[in-house]
Scaffold this motif. Structure first.
Motif, PDB file in Angstrom:
ATOM      1  N   ILE A   7       0.880  -1.164   0.000  1.00  0.00           N
ATOM      2  CA  ILE A   7       0.000   0.000   0.000  1.00  0.00           C
ATOM      3  C   ILE A   7       0.919   1.215   0.000  1.00  0.00           C
ATOM      4  CG2 ILE A   7      -1.859   1.228   1.187  1.00  0.00           C
ATOM      5  CD1 ILE A   7      -2.435  -1.460   2.683  1.00  0.00           C
ATOM      6  N   SER A   8       0.714   2.134  -0.943  1.00  0.00           N
ATOM      7  CA  SER A   8       1.625   3.262  -1.059  1.00  0.00           C
ATOM      8  C   SER A   8       0.889   4.540  -1.451  1.00  0.00           C
ATOM      9  CB  SER A   8       2.697   2.945  -2.108  1.00  0.00           C
ATOM     10  OG  SER A   8       3.659   3.966  -2.168  1.00  0.00           O
ATOM     11  N   GLY A   9       1.347   5.652  -0.890  1.00  0.00           N
ATOM     12  CA  GLY A   9       0.759   6.964  -1.188  1.00  0.00           C
ATOM     13  C   GLY A   9       1.541   8.033  -0.468  1.00  0.00           C
ATOM     14  N   VAL A  15      -1.967   5.594   4.838  1.00  0.00           N
ATOM     15  CA  VAL A  15      -1.370   4.385   4.267  1.00  0.00           C
ATOM     16  C   VAL A  15      -0.938   3.417   5.362  1.00  0.00           C
ATOM     17  CG1 VAL A  15       0.629   3.535   2.970  1.00  0.00           C
ATOM     18  CG2 VAL A  15      -0.644   5.506   2.128  1.00  0.00           C
ATOM     19  N   ASN A  49       4.949   3.866   2.343  1.00  0.00           N
ATOM     20  CA  ASN A  49       4.364   2.590   1.952  1.00  0.00           C
ATOM     21  C   ASN A  49       4.460   1.590   3.089  1.00  0.00           C
ATOM     22  OD1 ASN A  49       6.774   0.671   1.439  1.00  0.00           O
ATOM     23  ND2 ASN A  49       7.328   2.489   0.248  1.00  0.00           N
ATOM     24  N   SER A  77       3.795   6.506  -6.536  1.00  0.00           N
ATOM     25  CA  SER A  77       3.590   5.127  -6.070  1.00  0.00           C
ATOM     26  C   SER A  77       3.243   4.206  -7.234  1.00  0.00           C
ATOM     27  CB  SER A  77       2.479   5.078  -5.025  1.00  0.00           C
ATOM     28  OG  SER A  77       2.831   5.847  -3.896  1.00  0.00           O
ATOM     29  N   ASN A 128      -8.982   6.316   3.720  1.00  0.00           N
ATOM     30  CA  ASN A 128      -8.291   5.030   3.705  1.00  0.00           C
ATOM     31  C   ASN A 128      -9.243   3.852   3.950  1.00  0.00           C
ATOM     32  OD1 ASN A 128      -8.609   5.639   6.436  1.00  0.00           O
ATOM     33  ND2 ASN A 128      -6.590   4.878   7.012  1.00  0.00           N
TER      34      ASN A 128
END
Length: 181
Positions: A7-9, A15, A49, A77, A128
Protein backbone atom coordinates in the motif's frame (compact mmCIF):
# COMPACT_ATOMS: atom_id res chain seq x y z
CA UNK A 1 -3.52 -19.01 0.99
CA UNK A 2 -0.97 -16.18 1.18
CA UNK A 3 -1.55 -12.64 -0.13
CA UNK A 4 1.34 -10.18 -0.40
CA UNK A 5 0.18 -6.56 -0.47
CA UNK A 6 1.89 -3.18 -0.87
CA UNK A 7 0.00 0.00 0.00
CA UNK A 8 1.63 3.26 -1.06
CA UNK A 9 0.76 6.96 -1.19
CA UNK A 10 1.64 10.32 0.27
CA UNK A 11 2.28 10.62 4.00
CA UNK A 12 -0.93 11.68 5.71
CA UNK A 13 -3.26 9.60 3.50
CA UNK A 14 -3.58 6.88 6.12
CA UNK A 15 -1.37 4.38 4.27
CA UNK A 16 0.34 3.03 7.38
CA UNK A 17 -2.93 2.95 9.32
CA UNK A 18 -4.58 1.02 6.50
CA UNK A 19 -1.80 -1.56 6.63
CA UNK A 20 -1.97 -1.77 10.41
CA UNK A 21 -5.75 -2.29 10.41
CA UNK A 22 -5.42 -4.93 7.68
CA UNK A 23 -2.75 -6.75 9.70
CA UNK A 24 -4.84 -6.60 12.89
CA UNK A 25 -7.81 -7.93 10.90
CA UNK A 26 -5.74 -10.96 9.94
CA UNK A 27 -4.76 -11.47 13.57
CA UNK A 28 -8.42 -11.30 14.63
CA UNK A 29 -9.05 -14.18 12.21
CA UNK A 30 -6.08 -16.15 13.55
CA UNK A 31 -4.05 -15.77 10.36
CA UNK A 32 -0.32 -15.27 10.10
CA UNK A 33 0.55 -11.65 9.28
CA UNK A 34 3.47 -9.32 8.79
CA UNK A 35 3.31 -5.53 8.72
CA UNK A 36 6.37 -3.68 7.53
CA UNK A 37 6.05 0.11 7.21
CA UNK A 38 8.45 2.43 5.42
CA UNK A 39 8.29 5.94 6.82
CA UNK A 40 10.41 8.81 8.02
CA UNK A 41 10.41 11.96 5.90
CA UNK A 42 7.46 10.32 4.13
CA UNK A 43 5.21 11.44 6.99
CA UNK A 44 5.82 15.02 5.91
CA UNK A 45 4.38 14.65 2.42
CA UNK A 46 6.77 12.21 0.72
CA UNK A 47 5.71 8.75 -0.46
CA UNK A 48 5.00 6.30 2.36
CA UNK A 49 4.36 2.59 1.95
CA UNK A 50 3.62 -0.49 3.97
CA UNK A 51 3.93 -4.16 3.10
CA UNK A 52 1.33 -6.51 4.57
CA UNK A 53 1.31 -10.27 4.18
CA UNK A 54 -1.78 -12.22 5.27
CA UNK A 55 -1.46 -16.00 5.20
CA UNK A 56 -3.04 -19.21 6.44
CA UNK A 57 0.47 -20.66 6.88
CA UNK A 58 3.72 -19.46 8.39
CA UNK A 59 5.40 -16.57 6.59
CA UNK A 60 9.04 -17.18 5.81
CA UNK A 61 10.10 -13.57 5.18
CA UNK A 62 8.47 -10.12 5.29
CA UNK A 63 10.84 -8.85 2.57
CA UNK A 64 9.24 -8.85 -0.88
CA UNK A 65 10.26 -7.80 -4.38
CA UNK A 66 6.97 -8.74 -6.11
CA UNK A 67 3.38 -8.32 -4.87
CA UNK A 68 0.01 -9.99 -5.42
CA UNK A 69 -1.81 -6.71 -4.77
CA UNK A 70 -0.69 -3.07 -5.00
CA UNK A 71 -2.80 -0.19 -3.73
CA UNK A 72 -1.39 3.08 -5.05
CA UNK A 73 -2.73 6.47 -4.06
CA UNK A 74 -0.47 8.81 -6.05
CA UNK A 75 1.52 8.89 -9.29
CA UNK A 76 4.98 8.28 -7.75
CA UNK A 77 3.59 5.13 -6.07
CA UNK A 78 2.07 3.88 -9.33
CA UNK A 79 5.33 4.50 -11.18
CA UNK A 80 7.33 2.66 -8.53
CA UNK A 81 5.09 -0.34 -7.78
CA UNK A 82 3.22 -1.10 -11.03
CA UNK A 83 6.23 -3.05 -12.40
CA UNK A 84 6.46 -5.04 -9.15
CA UNK A 85 2.99 -6.63 -9.33
CA UNK A 86 3.05 -10.32 -10.18
CA UNK A 87 1.42 -11.21 -13.54
CA UNK A 88 -2.25 -11.88 -12.85
CA UNK A 89 -2.06 -9.68 -9.74
CA UNK A 90 -4.28 -6.78 -8.73
CA UNK A 91 -3.66 -3.03 -8.91
CA UNK A 92 -6.05 -0.67 -7.13
CA UNK A 93 -5.64 3.07 -7.60
CA UNK A 94 -7.43 6.20 -6.45
CA UNK A 95 -8.46 8.20 -9.50
CA UNK A 96 -7.72 11.51 -7.75
CA UNK A 97 -4.00 10.95 -7.36
CA UNK A 98 -3.13 9.50 -10.78
CA UNK A 99 -2.25 11.53 -13.88
CA UNK A 100 -1.03 8.70 -16.14
CA UNK A 101 -3.28 5.66 -15.62
CA UNK A 102 -1.90 2.12 -15.24
CA UNK A 103 -0.59 0.62 -18.47
CA UNK A 104 -0.04 -3.09 -17.75
CA UNK A 105 -2.36 -5.52 -19.46
CA UNK A 106 -1.29 -8.68 -17.60
CA UNK A 107 -2.85 -7.62 -14.27
CA UNK A 108 -6.34 -6.76 -13.03
CA UNK A 109 -6.74 -2.99 -12.68
CA UNK A 110 -9.36 -1.38 -10.43
CA UNK A 111 -10.14 2.28 -9.85
CA UNK A 112 -11.71 3.68 -6.71
CA UNK A 113 -12.56 7.36 -6.36
CA UNK A 114 -12.10 7.33 -2.60
CA UNK A 115 -10.91 10.92 -2.19
CA UNK A 116 -14.02 12.19 -3.95
CA UNK A 117 -16.26 9.98 -1.81
CA UNK A 118 -14.54 11.04 1.43
CA UNK A 119 -15.24 14.66 0.47
CA UNK A 120 -18.90 13.79 -0.16
CA UNK A 121 -19.02 12.15 3.28
CA UNK A 122 -17.49 15.37 4.66
CA UNK A 123 -14.74 13.46 6.44
CA UNK A 124 -11.30 13.14 4.82
CA UNK A 125 -10.25 10.70 7.56
CA UNK A 126 -12.41 7.92 6.08
CA UNK A 127 -10.47 8.00 2.78
CA UNK A 128 -8.29 5.03 3.70
CA UNK A 129 -11.27 2.99 4.93
CA UNK A 130 -13.04 3.53 1.59
CA UNK A 131 -9.94 2.20 -0.16
CA UNK A 132 -9.75 -0.73 2.26
CA UNK A 133 -13.38 -1.57 1.46
CA UNK A 134 -12.51 -1.64 -2.23
CA UNK A 135 -9.64 -4.03 -1.52
CA UNK A 136 -11.88 -6.38 0.47
CA UNK A 137 -14.42 -6.43 -2.38
CA UNK A 138 -11.90 -7.57 -5.02
CA UNK A 139 -9.53 -9.51 -2.75
CA UNK A 140 -11.27 -10.62 0.46
CA UNK A 141 -8.14 -11.43 2.47
CA UNK A 142 -10.10 -10.78 5.69
CA UNK A 143 -13.79 -10.45 6.52
CA UNK A 144 -15.56 -7.23 7.43
CA UNK A 145 -16.25 -8.78 10.87
CA UNK A 146 -12.51 -9.25 11.36
CA UNK A 147 -11.97 -5.71 10.17
CA UNK A 148 -14.46 -4.30 12.66
CA UNK A 149 -12.81 -6.25 15.51
CA UNK A 150 -9.44 -4.91 14.35
CA UNK A 151 -10.71 -1.33 14.51
CA UNK A 152 -11.66 -1.81 18.16
CA UNK A 153 -8.24 -3.32 18.81
CA UNK A 154 -6.10 -0.85 16.87
CA UNK A 155 -7.84 2.48 17.40
CA UNK A 156 -7.51 4.35 20.70
CA UNK A 157 -10.68 4.06 22.78
CA UNK A 158 -11.39 7.77 22.38
CA UNK A 159 -11.95 7.08 18.63
CA UNK A 160 -14.25 4.07 19.02
CA UNK A 161 -17.29 6.27 18.41
CA UNK A 162 -15.97 6.66 14.82
CA UNK A 163 -16.03 2.91 14.07
CA UNK A 164 -19.61 2.91 12.66
CA UNK A 165 -18.59 5.69 10.24
CA UNK A 166 -15.46 3.74 9.31
CA UNK A 167 -17.52 0.62 8.60
CA UNK A 168 -19.91 2.73 6.51
CA UNK A 169 -16.87 3.92 4.54
CA UNK A 170 -15.76 0.29 4.02
CA UNK A 171 -19.22 -0.54 2.65
CA UNK A 172 -19.05 2.51 0.38
CA UNK A 173 -15.63 1.40 -0.93
CA UNK A 174 -17.05 -2.03 -1.77
CA UNK A 175 -19.71 -0.33 -3.91
CA UNK A 176 -17.41 2.26 -5.54
CA UNK A 177 -14.56 0.12 -6.84
CA UNK A 178 -14.72 -0.50 -10.57
CA UNK A 179 -12.72 -2.84 -12.79
CA UNK A 180 -10.85 -1.01 -15.54
CA UNK A 181 -9.48 -4.16 -17.20
Amino acid sequence: MKTEIIISGFGGQGVLSMGKILAYSGLMEEKEVTWMPAYGPEQRGGTANVTVIVSDERISSPILSKYDVAIVLNQPSLDKFQPKIKPGGILIYDGNGIVNPPSRTDIQVYRIDAMEQAAEMKNAKVFNMIVLGGLLKVCPVVSTDGLQKALYKSLPERHHHMIPLNMQAVDMGMKLITKQR
